[in-house]
Design an enzyme around this catalytic site. Sequence first.
Site, mmCIF file in Angstrom:
data_model
loop_
_atom_site.group_PDB
_atom_site.id
_atom_site.type_symbol
_atom_site.label_atom_id
_atom_site.label_comp_id
_atom_site.label_asym_id
_atom_site.label_seq_id
_atom_site.Cartn_x
_atom_site.Cartn_y
_atom_site.Cartn_z
ATOM 1 N N THR A 1 0.869 -1.181 0.000
ATOM 2 C CA THR A 1 0.000 0.000 0.000
ATOM 3 C C THR A 1 0.901 1.226 0.000
ATOM 4 O O THR A 1 1.588 1.501 0.985
ATOM 5 C CB THR A 1 -0.921 0.023 1.224
ATOM 6 N N LYS B 1 -1.251 5.259 8.480
ATOM 7 C CA LYS B 1 -0.494 5.322 7.227
ATOM 8 C C LYS B 1 -1.431 5.544 6.047
ATOM 9 O O LYS B 1 -1.195 6.418 5.204
ATOM 10 C CB LYS B 1 0.294 4.028 7.024
ATOM 11 N N LYS C 1 -7.643 1.687 -3.017
ATOM 12 C CA LYS C 1 -7.306 1.281 -1.654
ATOM 13 C C LYS C 1 -7.333 2.483 -0.714
ATOM 14 O O LYS C 1 -7.880 2.419 0.399
ATOM 15 C CB LYS C 1 -5.918 0.629 -1.638
#
Length: 309
Positions: free
Chosen positions: A108, A258, A183
Site C-alpha cells: 500500500t 499510514k 485502496k
Amino acid sequence: MQQNTASLREDTMAVIAFIGLGNMGGPMAANLVKAGHAVHGFDLSEAAKAAAAARGVSLAVSAAEAVKAADVVVTMLPSGPHVLGAVTGADGLFAAARPGTLFIDSSTIDVESARAFHAGAEAAGMASLDAPVSGGVGGAEAGTLTFMAGGSEAAFSAAKPHLERMGKKIVHCGGAGAGQAAKICNNMILGISMIAVSEAFVLGEKLGLSHQALFDVASTSSGQCWSLTTYCPVPGPVPTSPANRDYLPGFAAALMLKDLKLSQQAADQAGAATRLGAEAAALYSAFEAEGNAGRDFSGIIEWIRARTA
C-alpha cells in the site's frame, strides 16, 4: 473442461518470487505454495524468513536471486520509497529479472510512487500491476483478500489466476495507480466509519443503551456498515472482532494512520476536499501518539471513551 484443467496445471507450474514475507506477505506466499506454485521468497527479517520457510517457501539469499528465474514477482513492502528502491536501478529487481516478467506490487503506497513503478517496469520491458489488498492478516491467512488492481488489461489477465490463489475478490480498477487510488479511498471510508461507530457506542453508553441493543438496531438499519457488522468495536455483538481479544491487531492503528495520511496526500495533490478524512487522520495520529500504534484500529473507541465527560 479439458481447457480449464490445462490452464490450472499451467498456473500451478509457475515460478513466483515473493519479496516481503511479513505479517501479510508471509501467509500470502504460503497460499501460493499451497496452490502448487514454486515460491522463492526473500525478506530482511530472519524471523519472517524462518516462518515462511516453515510454510514451504524456498528462501533466496537475496531479492535479486529470488527473481532471476521467476515468471511472476510479488512485492509486499512498507512504502513507496521501499518499492521503488527495490525495483529500480542497476541492482534493482527490474534489472535482475528476465524480460517480460510480470511484477505485481501488493504494497500500500502513494499513487505517484505506483505510477513510477509502472513506468519503470515498462522501461525495463516488464509487465506490471499495482494490486494492494484489503482484508488484514486474517484475510491473508484464509486466502480471502480483496485485490484492487491497476494496470493494463493484459497484465491484469495474466495476474488474476495468481491473485485468486490469495484472494476472494479481484477487481480491475483501471490503469496505472488505480489500485492504490481505490485502496486509499476505501480505507479513508473505513477510518471515518470506525470513528463514527465508536462515537455512537460511547453516546449509547451515556444514554443507557446496551451494546447489544444498539448493534441489533444499527446493524439492520441505515447505520449499517462494515465497521459495525464485521468489526464491531465493543466486545460481544461480533465474537470474531478484535474487541473480544483486547484489541490485538487484525489491522493495526499504525497501518490505518499510514493509509489515512496517504489519502490526505492524494487529496492535496488532486485538490479534493476531504474534511472528515483529515479529521480521522488527526484522531488516529493522536491515538497512535499515546502508545497505541500496535493495537487494532478499532481500539480507538477506548480513546474516545476516555475523552467523554
